[in-house]
Scaffold this motif. Sequence first.
Motif, short mmCIF file in Angstrom:
data_model
loop_
_atom_site.label_atom_id
_atom_site.label_comp_id
_atom_site.label_asym_id
_atom_site.label_seq_id
_atom_site.Cartn_x
_atom_site.Cartn_y
_atom_site.Cartn_z
N ASP A 23 -9.68 -7.57 6.80
CA ASP A 23 -10.34 -6.30 6.51
C ASP A 23 -11.82 -6.56 6.23
O ASP A 23 -12.21 -6.80 5.08
N GLU B 110 -8.59 -11.01 -1.44
CA GLU B 110 -7.38 -10.36 -0.91
C GLU B 110 -6.60 -11.28 0.00
O GLU B 110 -5.89 -10.84 0.91
N GLN C 148 -2.02 -5.69 7.39
CA GLN C 148 -3.24 -6.47 7.25
C GLN C 148 -3.26 -7.62 8.25
O GLN C 148 -3.38 -8.79 7.88
N LYS D 38 -3.25 -1.87 9.76
CA LYS D 38 -3.82 -1.79 8.41
C LYS D 38 -2.75 -2.05 7.36
O LYS D 38 -3.01 -2.69 6.34
N ALA D 39 -1.54 -1.57 7.60
CA ALA D 39 -0.47 -1.76 6.63
C ALA D 39 -0.10 -3.24 6.50
O ALA D 39 0.10 -3.75 5.40
N SER E 26 0.86 -1.19 0.00
CA SER E 26 0.00 0.00 0.00
C SER E 26 0.89 1.23 0.00
O SER E 26 1.86 1.30 0.76
N CYS F 238 4.20 2.30 0.52
CA CYS F 238 4.86 1.00 0.48
C CYS F 238 5.76 0.72 1.69
O CYS F 238 6.53 -0.23 1.69
#
Length: 538
Positions: A320, A291, A256, A253-254, A188, A191
């Motif tokens: 997520d 994902e 996951q 979140k980065a 993401s 990066c």
Amino acid sequence: MGIVSTIAGFLGFGMGISFGLLAGYYLFIYFQSTHVKIPVIRPLVEQDSETLQSLLQEIPIWVKNPDHDRIDWLNKFIETMWPFLDKAICKQVKTIVDPIIAEQIPKYKVDSVQFEVLSLGCLPPAFTGMKVYSTEEKELIMEPTLKWAGNPNILVAAKAFGLKATVQVVDLQVFASPRITLKPLVPSFPCFAKILVSLMKKPHVDFGLKLLGADAMSIPGLYSFVQEIIKDQVANMYLWPKVLEVQIMDPAKAMQKPVGILNVKVVRATKLKKKDLLGASDPYVKLKLTEEKLPSKKTTVKHKNLNPEWNEEFNLVVKDPESQTLELMVYDWEQVGKHEKMGMNVIHIKDLAPEETKVLTLDLLKNMDPKDTQNDKSRGQLVVEAMYKPFSDADRPDDSEDSEVQKAPEGTPDGGGLLVVIVHEGKDLEGKHHTNPSVRLLFRGEEKRTKVVKKNRDPRWNEEFQFMLEEPPTDDRIHVEVVSTSKRMGLLYPKDTLGYVDISLADVISNKRINERYHLIDSKNGTVQIELQWRTST
């Protein structure tokens, strides 16, 4: 007479001083030697050892150390952008510092402290070289060498009790060797989730300081005292292994990381269509979260049944819930050839109320395109029960940097655990007839495979496989084989073995995680990077 002689004495002293200064200036300017020798410029190879030793400190680091790279392009970029970077950096500094000053000055009974002038000058910093480290982890480590002999003008004014005092910083020099680490690398933008900065040695900091317009550094002993204090304070805060951490993205979140479990029970299917020549079908269901790189989960095959009942439960890890969906695909099993797709549908996790079981009857569709008219045909229905269970704070995986191994999911046997094998990449793979590499894992009679990467000697798979075990595999090995397959040359050379390695699992049980690059047996230079994790419920 005494007064007259005194006045004459002062006048004589003043005139003598003035005349002496003028005469000295005249002699210095007009009586210099005009026969100045032009210095001889010789190549470095012709210099003696003493001269080279004196010049050694000025030689760029990329010349002295072959593992450092030249980055002239970066210096050119900074030089061009410096007028704009100067204003942007100063504006950002004011934005950060002004609230801090406003919060602190009431404690010291000061009316105001503010920047009257803030400029970094017209001379940009320069990087004399950079070393980049290559590791097997998801990180990028750089060590640039920074030299900045700038001409900043920083003027701070403080007002208190009706008086004003100014402090000015000029002629700043900074020589430093920082280590900059970008980690973890994530898919993401931008990066990476964090920037870690530390100094590999004490920096050299030199500057001029003016108090009320007077040069404070000319006070005997103050210059060296200030130098040592700055070096010691900076070293105490940022000298390696201490680091300055700058958060760029939310690590959860980065990376996951798991936030919950989706429990799915495949109950039954009704009114399926006939696919076999004898008027029946052999259906089974594949379940997969979008994902997610894990292989799909499958139900058992119900032979010759158009209204099968499974009542089989599956647990899937959710990372997520807002974007992930559960894909349910019904296939007709074939003993020979490709299994035929009978229909599909999806469940949006965000539509499930937490901790509540929801019974869903899904119409089977050809695809999820709402404009496809073929979805109007009846293909049967699938009945499932789904419940999303978010992790509580106690169950949520730790976000700290040291917590690299997650806990095993619910249902893990007591005393056992989950063996996770992540196949990252291969290097310098070469087949005799073709190079379309994939990795074959063999463990306790169970076989798993990665996807095929066509015509690539340095493939990246980044695929994860899991083995649920009743007890730790302390004495076991996992067989990793890299193979190349080709349909075009299938009759003559259907498969090439590119190399293999047998990995002992004793280390991963004791260390919880290992991530190494293994040299392949029966391969000239081929390697494969494998990460192993042993996850337990405790």
